[in-house]
Design a protein around this motif. Sequence first.
Motif, mmCIF file in Angstrom:
data_model
loop_
_atom_site.group_PDB
_atom_site.id
_atom_site.type_symbol
_atom_site.label_atom_id
_atom_site.label_comp_id
_atom_site.label_asym_id
_atom_site.label_seq_id
_atom_site.Cartn_x
_atom_site.Cartn_y
_atom_site.Cartn_z
ATOM 1 N N VAL A 57 -84.800 -21.493 -65.171
ATOM 2 C CA VAL A 57 -85.325 -21.217 -63.701
ATOM 3 C C VAL A 57 -84.652 -22.062 -62.733
ATOM 4 C CG1 VAL A 57 -87.582 -21.379 -62.084
ATOM 5 C CG2 VAL A 57 -87.780 -20.874 -64.500
ATOM 6 N N ASN A 58 -84.272 -21.753 -61.613
ATOM 7 C CA ASN A 58 -83.396 -22.310 -60.711
ATOM 8 C C ASN A 58 -83.871 -21.917 -59.355
ATOM 9 O OD1 ASN A 58 -81.457 -23.319 -62.361
ATOM 10 N ND2 ASN A 58 -79.726 -22.157 -61.706
ATOM 11 N N VAL A 59 -84.236 -23.078 -58.478
ATOM 12 C CA VAL A 59 -84.378 -22.801 -57.019
ATOM 13 C C VAL A 59 -83.065 -22.704 -56.315
ATOM 14 C CG1 VAL A 59 -84.697 -24.964 -56.146
ATOM 15 C CG2 VAL A 59 -85.698 -23.371 -55.148
ATOM 16 N N VAL A 60 -82.794 -21.412 -55.506
ATOM 17 C CA VAL A 60 -81.384 -21.221 -54.997
ATOM 18 C C VAL A 60 -81.728 -21.005 -53.639
ATOM 19 C CG1 VAL A 60 -79.474 -19.829 -54.920
ATOM 20 C CG2 VAL A 60 -80.807 -19.964 -57.212
ATOM 21 N N ARG A 61 -81.053 -21.855 -52.746
ATOM 22 C CA ARG A 61 -80.972 -21.763 -51.413
ATOM 23 C C ARG A 61 -79.726 -21.068 -50.936
ATOM 24 N NH1 ARG A 61 -82.806 -26.204 -53.394
ATOM 25 N NH2 ARG A 61 -84.983 -26.952 -52.782
ATOM 26 N N PHE A 62 -79.795 -20.158 -49.932
ATOM 27 C CA PHE A 62 -78.716 -19.368 -49.387
ATOM 28 C C PHE A 62 -78.555 -19.353 -47.844
ATOM 29 C CE2 PHE A 62 -79.867 -17.224 -53.116
ATOM 30 C CZ PHE A 62 -78.681 -16.794 -53.923
ATOM 31 N N TRP A 106 -71.284 -9.745 -57.654
ATOM 32 C CA TRP A 106 -71.939 -8.927 -58.689
ATOM 33 C C TRP A 106 -72.262 -9.338 -59.927
ATOM 34 C CZ3 TRP A 106 -73.972 -4.551 -57.148
ATOM 35 C CH2 TRP A 106 -73.585 -3.920 -56.164
ATOM 36 N N HIS A 107 -73.461 -9.091 -60.686
ATOM 37 C CA HIS A 107 -73.496 -9.786 -62.067
ATOM 38 C C HIS A 107 -74.652 -9.050 -62.703
ATOM 39 C CE1 HIS A 107 -76.335 -11.997 -59.378
ATOM 40 N NE2 HIS A 107 -77.182 -12.226 -60.563
ATOM 41 N N SER A 108 -74.767 -9.252 -63.842
ATOM 42 C CA SER A 108 -75.798 -8.719 -64.632
ATOM 43 C C SER A 108 -76.492 -9.734 -65.587
ATOM 44 C CB SER A 108 -75.501 -7.429 -65.349
ATOM 45 O OG SER A 108 -74.588 -7.585 -66.397
ATOM 46 N N HIS A 109 -77.462 -9.444 -66.124
ATOM 47 C CA HIS A 109 -78.163 -10.498 -67.383
ATOM 48 C C HIS A 109 -78.555 -9.673 -68.328
ATOM 49 C CE1 HIS A 109 -78.507 -13.810 -64.191
ATOM 50 N NE2 HIS A 109 -78.853 -12.911 -63.186
ATOM 51 N N ALA A 110 -78.487 -10.184 -69.660
ATOM 52 C CA ALA A 110 -78.603 -9.726 -70.902
ATOM 53 C C ALA A 110 -80.160 -9.171 -70.886
ATOM 54 C CB ALA A 110 -77.966 -10.493 -71.872
ATOM 55 N N ALA A 111 -80.788 -10.069 -70.753
ATOM 56 C CA ALA A 111 -82.348 -9.758 -70.609
ATOM 57 C C ALA A 111 -83.026 -9.911 -69.415
ATOM 58 C CB ALA A 111 -82.940 -11.109 -71.231
ATOM 59 N N GLY A 112 -82.190 -9.408 -68.379
ATOM 60 C CA GLY A 112 -82.720 -9.362 -67.112
ATOM 61 C C GLY A 112 -83.207 -10.333 -66.140
ATOM 62 N N GLN A 113 -83.583 -10.180 -64.907
ATOM 63 C CA GLN A 113 -83.915 -11.277 -64.140
ATOM 64 C C GLN A 113 -84.967 -11.331 -63.107
ATOM 65 O OE1 GLN A 113 -80.980 -12.304 -61.128
ATOM 66 N NE2 GLN A 113 -80.935 -14.311 -61.774
ATOM 67 N N SER A 114 -85.784 -12.179 -62.653
ATOM 68 C CA SER A 114 -86.769 -11.987 -61.886
ATOM 69 C C SER A 114 -86.697 -13.023 -60.824
ATOM 70 C CB SER A 114 -88.098 -12.528 -62.392
ATOM 71 O OG SER A 114 -88.525 -11.304 -63.360
ATOM 72 N N LEU A 115 -86.763 -12.698 -59.501
ATOM 73 C CA LEU A 115 -86.400 -13.295 -58.202
ATOM 74 C C LEU A 115 -87.393 -13.540 -57.450
ATOM 75 C CD1 LEU A 115 -82.837 -11.603 -57.454
ATOM 76 C CD2 LEU A 115 -83.167 -13.595 -58.572
ATOM 77 N N ARG A 116 -88.125 -14.555 -57.324
ATOM 78 C CA ARG A 116 -89.296 -14.893 -56.389
ATOM 79 C C ARG A 116 -89.112 -15.288 -55.204
ATOM 80 N NH1 ARG A 116 -94.900 -13.376 -56.794
ATOM 81 N NH2 ARG A 116 -95.762 -15.346 -55.091
ATOM 82 N N VAL A 117 -88.954 -14.658 -54.154
ATOM 83 C CA VAL A 117 -88.767 -15.053 -52.560
ATOM 84 C C VAL A 117 -89.641 -16.148 -52.333
ATOM 85 C CG1 VAL A 117 -88.168 -14.538 -50.293
ATOM 86 C CG2 VAL A 117 -87.650 -12.950 -52.287
ATOM 87 N N ALA A 148 -80.846 -15.616 -41.129
ATOM 88 C CA ALA A 148 -81.862 -17.078 -41.422
ATOM 89 C C ALA A 148 -81.447 -17.303 -42.998
ATOM 90 C CB ALA A 148 -83.376 -16.493 -41.354
ATOM 91 N N PHE A 149 -81.818 -18.682 -43.321
ATOM 92 C CA PHE A 149 -81.788 -19.122 -44.735
ATOM 93 C C PHE A 149 -82.911 -18.339 -45.422
ATOM 94 C CE2 PHE A 149 -79.626 -22.363 -42.432
ATOM 95 C CZ PHE A 149 -78.825 -22.902 -43.390
ATOM 96 N N MET A 150 -82.328 -18.189 -46.949
ATOM 97 C CA MET A 150 -83.303 -17.699 -47.844
ATOM 98 C C MET A 150 -83.347 -18.565 -49.067
ATOM 99 S SD MET A 150 -83.641 -15.753 -50.753
ATOM 100 C CE MET A 150 -82.353 -15.011 -51.049
ATOM 101 N N GLU A 151 -84.648 -18.728 -49.647
ATOM 102 C CA GLU A 151 -84.827 -19.390 -50.764
ATOM 103 C C GLU A 151 -85.463 -18.601 -51.728
ATOM 104 O OE1 GLU A 151 -85.859 -23.723 -51.089
ATOM 105 O OE2 GLU A 151 -87.991 -22.809 -51.381
ATOM 106 N N HIS A 152 -85.030 -18.686 -53.025
ATOM 107 C CA HIS A 152 -85.879 -17.983 -54.087
ATOM 108 C C HIS A 152 -85.759 -18.682 -55.395
ATOM 109 C CE1 HIS A 152 -82.139 -16.461 -56.184
ATOM 110 N NE2 HIS A 152 -81.924 -15.695 -55.279
ATOM 111 N N LEU A 153 -86.742 -18.420 -56.372
ATOM 112 C CA LEU A 153 -86.508 -18.911 -57.654
ATOM 113 C C LEU A 153 -86.022 -17.743 -58.505
ATOM 114 C CD1 LEU A 153 -90.585 -19.928 -58.057
ATOM 115 C CD2 LEU A 153 -88.144 -21.360 -57.645
ATOM 116 N N ALA A 154 -84.991 -18.126 -59.078
ATOM 117 C CA ALA A 154 -84.288 -17.185 -60.233
ATOM 118 C C ALA A 154 -84.685 -17.669 -61.621
ATOM 119 C CB ALA A 154 -82.609 -17.318 -60.015
ATOM 120 N N MET A 155 -85.225 -16.542 -62.130
ATOM 121 C CA MET A 155 -85.784 -16.729 -63.659
ATOM 122 C C MET A 155 -85.226 -15.854 -64.653
ATOM 123 S SD MET A 155 -89.561 -17.112 -62.204
ATOM 124 C CE MET A 155 -89.426 -15.893 -61.013
#
Length: 136
Positions: free
Chosen positions: A37-42, A50-61, A100-107
């Motif tokens: 889990v990372n918190v990511v700020r853009f 572009w990317h993909s994840h072997a087991a998928g990814q959830s993004l919580r804004v 605007a800035f955006m922040e999400h949790l990448a899981m």
Amino acid sequence: MEIRTQEPTTAGPSALFTGDVWFDVLAAPPAPSRLRVNVVRFAPGARTHWHSHAAGQSLRVTQGVARVGTRDGRVVEALPGQTVWCPPGEEHWHGAGPDAFMEHLAMWETTDARDGSETTWAEPVDDAQYAGGEPR
């Protein structure tokens, strides 16, 4: 039980991101856990490549408006409190809207290799793809 030491905030490398991006690792426990889990700020307009994840990814804004795009040209916007699920193997990108800035949790989950190979990175997202233009 242990309290983990917080790692320093890291700038997103230009090899994987367009624009200014910062992330903090929130969870990367040792095996047998595969949780990440990372918190990511853009910054406005910033995005992943572009990317993909072997087991998928959830993004919580958690703040701002997220844009998430797929190879078929679809771009969705997600608001705080919404979660976007990207299935295993689906090439996608995510980032902030233009104003605007955006922040999400990448899981996501690691693989048994635990070497980062669960994520496959590709080329940058161009401005037309970011805007929801023609797929490439």
